[in-house]
Design a protein around this motif. Structure first.
Motif, mmCIF file in Angstrom:
data_model
loop_
_atom_site.group_PDB
_atom_site.id
_atom_site.type_symbol
_atom_site.label_atom_id
_atom_site.label_comp_id
_atom_site.label_asym_id
_atom_site.label_seq_id
_atom_site.Cartn_x
_atom_site.Cartn_y
_atom_site.Cartn_z
ATOM 1 N N LEU A 6 31.327 22.619 -27.757
ATOM 2 C CA LEU A 6 31.163 23.480 -26.887
ATOM 3 C C LEU A 6 32.735 24.175 -26.701
ATOM 4 C CD1 LEU A 6 29.787 25.305 -24.628
ATOM 5 C CD2 LEU A 6 29.980 23.331 -23.227
ATOM 6 N N SER A 7 33.711 23.178 -26.608
ATOM 7 C CA SER A 7 35.142 23.691 -26.522
ATOM 8 C C SER A 7 35.421 24.671 -27.542
ATOM 9 C CB SER A 7 35.921 22.481 -26.699
ATOM 10 O OG SER A 7 35.710 21.823 -25.505
ATOM 11 N N ALA A 8 34.871 24.288 -28.965
ATOM 12 C CA ALA A 8 35.128 25.371 -29.928
ATOM 13 C C ALA A 8 34.525 26.641 -29.846
ATOM 14 C CB ALA A 8 34.670 24.482 -31.120
ATOM 15 N N LYS A 12 36.228 30.270 -29.770
ATOM 16 C CA LYS A 12 35.600 31.191 -30.563
ATOM 17 C C LYS A 12 35.318 32.559 -29.843
ATOM 18 C CE LYS A 12 32.844 31.999 -34.480
ATOM 19 N NZ LYS A 12 32.016 31.541 -35.513
ATOM 20 N N HIS A 13 34.762 32.374 -28.532
ATOM 21 C CA HIS A 13 34.368 33.502 -27.728
ATOM 22 C C HIS A 13 35.451 34.027 -27.273
ATOM 23 C CE1 HIS A 13 32.466 35.182 -24.005
ATOM 24 N NE2 HIS A 13 31.592 35.213 -24.918
ATOM 25 N N THR A 15 38.582 34.517 -28.404
ATOM 26 C CA THR A 15 39.080 34.988 -29.645
ATOM 27 C C THR A 15 38.308 36.270 -29.964
ATOM 28 O OG1 THR A 15 39.896 32.942 -30.387
ATOM 29 C CG2 THR A 15 39.684 35.094 -32.111
ATOM 30 N N LEU A 16 37.108 36.281 -29.844
ATOM 31 C CA LEU A 16 36.445 37.484 -30.289
ATOM 32 C C LEU A 16 36.674 38.813 -28.945
ATOM 33 C CD1 LEU A 16 33.041 35.989 -31.389
ATOM 34 C CD2 LEU A 16 34.642 37.302 -32.892
ATOM 35 N N ASP A 17 36.648 38.241 -27.957
ATOM 36 C CA ASP A 17 36.838 38.920 -26.772
ATOM 37 C C ASP A 17 38.274 39.635 -26.833
ATOM 38 O OD1 ASP A 17 35.801 39.940 -24.410
ATOM 39 O OD2 ASP A 17 37.384 38.847 -23.077
ATOM 40 N N ARG A 18 39.367 38.939 -27.276
ATOM 41 C CA ARG A 18 40.564 39.540 -27.457
ATOM 42 C C ARG A 18 40.459 40.608 -28.545
ATOM 43 N NH1 ARG A 18 42.221 34.339 -26.249
ATOM 44 N NH2 ARG A 18 42.228 33.604 -28.687
ATOM 45 N N LYS A 41 30.145 38.029 -30.650
ATOM 46 C CA LYS A 41 30.409 37.278 -29.412
ATOM 47 C C LYS A 41 29.198 37.018 -28.717
ATOM 48 C CE LYS A 41 32.654 38.480 -24.916
ATOM 49 N NZ LYS A 41 33.369 39.529 -24.097
ATOM 50 N N LEU A 42 28.179 37.764 -28.705
ATOM 51 C CA LEU A 42 26.795 37.573 -28.281
ATOM 52 C C LEU A 42 26.072 36.242 -28.855
ATOM 53 C CD1 LEU A 42 24.647 38.339 -26.051
ATOM 54 C CD2 LEU A 42 23.832 39.923 -27.919
ATOM 55 N N ARG A 43 26.339 36.199 -30.131
ATOM 56 C CA ARG A 43 25.645 35.096 -30.802
ATOM 57 C C ARG A 43 26.194 33.716 -30.226
ATOM 58 N NH1 ARG A 43 25.603 38.439 -35.209
ATOM 59 N NH2 ARG A 43 27.552 37.694 -36.072
ATOM 60 N N VAL A 44 27.671 33.730 -30.185
ATOM 61 C CA VAL A 44 28.409 32.697 -29.758
ATOM 62 C C VAL A 44 28.014 32.299 -28.207
ATOM 63 C CG1 VAL A 44 30.554 31.607 -28.995
ATOM 64 C CG2 VAL A 44 30.328 32.799 -31.195
ATOM 65 N N LYS A 45 27.917 33.408 -27.447
ATOM 66 C CA LYS A 45 27.613 33.121 -25.998
ATOM 67 C C LYS A 45 25.918 32.506 -25.809
ATOM 68 C CE LYS A 45 27.106 35.342 -21.688
ATOM 69 N NZ LYS A 45 27.395 36.590 -20.797
#
Length: 51
Positions: A6-8, A12-13, A15-18, A41-45
């Protein structure tokens, strides 16, 4: 307590946001790049919410 997975995903989320923010602020943002970043980002969320 967060699992390492979850931390990873959270990292990643973020990083994608930035990357989305940086691409959006360019003089000529690439809509294809933005679309791909937003989808990733949506897939990670979604994966984060199933944890």
């Amino acid at each position: 307590m967060h699992s390492p997975h979850l931390s990873a995903l959270e990292a990643k989320h973020a990083t994608l946001d930035r990357r989305i923010t940086a691409e959006s602020q360019r003089p000529l943002p690439d809509p294809t790049v933005l679309r791909d970043l937003k989808r990733a980002k949506l897939r990670v969320k979604e994966e984060m919410t199933t944890q």
